[in-house]
Motif scaffolding. Structure first.
Motif, PDB file in Angstrom:
ATOM      1  N   GLN A 243       0.825  -1.209   0.000  1.00 41.28           N
ATOM      2  CA  GLN A 243       0.000   0.000   0.000  1.00 41.28           C
ATOM      3  C   GLN A 243       0.862   1.263   0.000  1.00 41.28           C
ATOM      4  O   GLN A 243       0.590   2.214  -0.742  1.00 41.28           O
ATOM      5  N   HIS A 244       1.898   1.274   0.820  1.00 42.06           N
ATOM      6  CA  HIS A 244       2.726   2.474   0.920  1.00 42.06           C
ATOM      7  C   HIS A 244       3.561   2.686  -0.338  1.00 42.06           C
ATOM      8  O   HIS A 244       3.767   3.828  -0.769  1.00 42.06           O
ATOM      9  N   VAL A 245       4.055   1.599  -0.928  1.00 43.43           N
ATOM     10  CA  VAL A 245       4.821   1.744  -2.171  1.00 43.43           C
ATOM     11  C   VAL A 245       3.930   2.295  -3.284  1.00 43.43           C
ATOM     12  O   VAL A 245       4.324   3.195  -4.042  1.00 43.43           O
ATOM     13  N   ILE A 246       2.704   1.773  -3.389  1.00 45.17           N
ATOM     14  CA  ILE A 246       1.773   2.304  -4.392  1.00 45.17           C
ATOM     15  C   ILE A 246       1.455   3.767  -4.107  1.00 45.17           C
ATOM     16  O   ILE A 246       1.358   4.592  -5.023  1.00 45.17           O
ATOM     17  N   GLY A 247       1.296   4.110  -2.827  1.00 44.88           N
ATOM     18  CA  GLY A 247       1.047   5.509  -2.481  1.00 44.88           C
ATOM     19  C   GLY A 247       2.191   6.421  -2.899  1.00 44.88           C
ATOM     20  O   GLY A 247       1.967   7.528  -3.413  1.00 44.88           O
ATOM     21  N   PRO A 275      -5.317   2.639 -12.633  1.00 36.37           N
ATOM     22  CA  PRO A 275      -5.290   1.271 -12.081  1.00 36.37           C
ATOM     23  C   PRO A 275      -4.515   1.168 -10.776  1.00 36.37           C
ATOM     24  O   PRO A 275      -4.860   0.357  -9.911  1.00 36.37           O
ATOM     25  N   LEU A 276      -3.465   1.979 -10.602  1.00 33.10           N
ATOM     26  CA  LEU A 276      -2.742   1.959  -9.335  1.00 33.10           C
ATOM     27  C   LEU A 276      -3.620   2.452  -8.193  1.00 33.10           C
ATOM     28  O   LEU A 276      -3.546   1.934  -7.071  1.00 33.10           O
ATOM     29  N   SER A 277      -4.453   3.450  -8.467  1.00 36.19           N
ATOM     30  CA  SER A 277      -5.371   3.937  -7.429  1.00 36.19           C
ATOM     31  C   SER A 277      -6.366   2.853  -7.030  1.00 36.19           C
ATOM     32  O   SER A 277      -6.664   2.667  -5.846  1.00 36.19           O
ATOM     33  N   ILE A 278      -6.878   2.124  -8.022  1.00 35.60           N
ATOM     34  CA  ILE A 278      -7.819   1.040  -7.722  1.00 35.60           C
ATOM     35  C   ILE A 278      -7.124  -0.059  -6.919  1.00 35.60           C
ATOM     36  O   ILE A 278      -7.664  -0.565  -5.924  1.00 35.60           O
ATOM     37  N   LEU A 283      -6.067  -2.927  -1.775  1.00 37.16           N
ATOM     38  CA  LEU A 283      -5.110  -3.390  -0.769  1.00 37.16           C
ATOM     39  C   LEU A 283      -5.341  -2.727   0.579  1.00 37.16           C
ATOM     40  O   LEU A 283      -5.060  -3.316   1.624  1.00 37.16           O
ATOM     41  N   THR A 284      -5.854  -1.498   0.557  1.00 42.99           N
ATOM     42  CA  THR A 284      -6.118  -0.812   1.816  1.00 42.99           C
ATOM     43  C   THR A 284      -7.333  -1.405   2.521  1.00 42.99           C
ATOM     44  O   THR A 284      -7.351  -1.571   3.741  1.00 42.99           O
ATOM     45  N   SER A 285      -8.383  -1.715   1.753  1.00 37.65           N
ATOM     46  CA  SER A 285      -9.600  -2.266   2.360  1.00 37.65           C
ATOM     47  C   SER A 285      -9.451  -3.733   2.730  1.00 37.65           C
ATOM     48  O   SER A 285     -10.062  -4.200   3.686  1.00 37.65           O
TER      49      SER A 285
END
Length: 410
Positions: A243-247, A275-278, A283-285
């Protein structure tokens, strides 16, 4: 004084206060065509000559990172006039002009604005605490810089109020005589000479601007950030989760999109950011990172109690655990931890089974006890089998992030 500074002062943007005043006077108008909801993003894009898709992505990112995107969109809906309106809906509400939006709907938007702002500044919304303040600062700064650099372009024309003129008549005019008493022929003046018309000027074709390198540079920086984050995660640094890497990668893409709005480039970054936001939201939920063990399918059929592992854990994939080949002598206790996929546990017909089954998002069917949805409580119970009490003692505890859990008899 530089040329840029001269142009800025020529358009009345000499300072911060002057810029704000000029922005309010020439603020974007919401067009009737090209809008998705209310035309706020389309109006900003048309006003400053940028792609409206970039503006929409900025609103979405601001909503994900802190929740301020919705509040800012509603604010633009309230204070940006429509394309054919005299004033904005809020100004029309206080009687300063005409707006096509009804006053009742304007009041509804005003009421909805305040809880949206509280969501943005409160905790528990978005991926990072304090993200609403950061998103608000970034969007306001970007809009301010856009107006400083392009505020003199595409300035909307305000709709003037309709006025009526009436012809004036005098008694002298009705009688065919001059009201000043002069003879009619005394007013015969020579026709004016035709005005000088300059020769037509051929249109000047501006040279094509070179393609912006913002997109390529941002994509390279995003790859470096993703690689560095993955390397830190492999070294065991706990903060660098998926999650943090995608952020972090989305933050780099967001900076590139803002820079591309000024340099007229970087539009292709949208197809990577969406797609990264999705994926980040999923992954967050559903915290699949809490389940270790790797990816792939697991199919196990132990024949002795010693072969039954205390814990079966995997990150994603299907798992099938067949306990029907166990002898009915020693009791068996096992735990299954799965991130995402389908988990199936098969127990003997006569076994006495004590079970706990829970999934964060998905379906559960444990020996006839069923549940489905998101955030549902665990399914617990005891089933004595077809022969009642007696037989193999089986204790199973299944926890899963997303997917399907099934415990059945074979």
């Amino acid at each position: 004084m530089s040329g840029a500074a001269d142009r800025t002062r020529a358009h009345g943007l000499g300072g911060f206060e002057e810029t704000l005043k000029d922005f309010w006077v020439s603020r974007p108008r919401r067009p009737a065509r090209g809008r998705k909801i209310a035309g706020v993003a389309a109006g900003i894009g048309e006003r400053y000559g940028i792609d409206p898709v970039i503006v929409r992505v900025a609103f979405v990112v601001a909503t994900v990172f802190g929740g301020m995107g919705l509040a800012l969109y509603v604010l633009g809906w309230l204070f940006f006039p429509g394309e054919d309106d005299q004033v904005s809906p809020v100004e029309a509400l206080i009687g300063r002009g005409r707006s096509t939006m009804s006053k009742g709907f304007t009041i509804v938007l005003v009421i909805a604005f305040f809880p949206l702002v509280s969501l943005g500044f409160g905790s528990g919304w978005g991926w990072f605490n304090g993200g609403g303040i950061v998103a608000l600062a970034l969007l306001v700064t970007a809009l301010y810089l856009l107006h400083r650099s392009r505020g003199h372009e595409n300035r909307p024309v305000a709709h003037a109020e309709e006025t009526m003129t009436y012809p004036m008549s005098t008694p002298g005019a009705a009688a065919g005589t001059d009201p000043l008493g002069a003879p009619p022929l005394a007013w015969d003046l020579p026709d004016p000479e035709p005005a000088y018309a300059p020769p037509p000027v051929a249109p000047v074709h501006e040279p094509r601007r070179p393609r912006s390198k913002v997109g390529a540079a941002t994509f390279g920086a995003a790859l470096l950030v993703a690689g560095a984050g993955a390397a830190c995660a492999s070294m065991g640094i706990a903060w660098f989760s998926a999650q943090h890497v995608i952020g972090l990668v989305l933050a780099v893409l967001g900076v590139g999109l803002v820079a591309g709005a000024f340099a007229r480039g970087g539009r292709s970054l949208i197809w990577l950011a969406v797609p990264l936001s999705i994926a980040g939201a999923v992954l967050t939920s559903v915290p699949v990172s809490n389940y270790s063990g790797g990816f792939g399918d697991i199919d196990a059929t132990p024949t002795t109690a010693a072969q039954v592992q205390p814990v079966y854990s995997h990150t994603a994939g299907d798992m099938r655990l067949d306990l029907t080949q166990l002898p009915p002598t020693a009791p068996v206790t096992t735990e299954v931890r799965a991130g995402a996929g389908q988990t199936t546990i098969i127990v003997p017909q006569t076994a006495d089974v004590q079970y706990i089954c829970q999934v964060d998002a998905g379906n559960v069917n444990c020996l006839g006890e069923q549940t489905d949805g998101v955030g549902r409580p665990a399914v617990t119970g005891r089933d004595l089998g077809t022969d009642g009490a007696g037989g193999l003692q089986v204790n199973v505890n299944v926890s899963q992030g997303a997917g399907e859990i099934e415990v059945r008899r074979g």
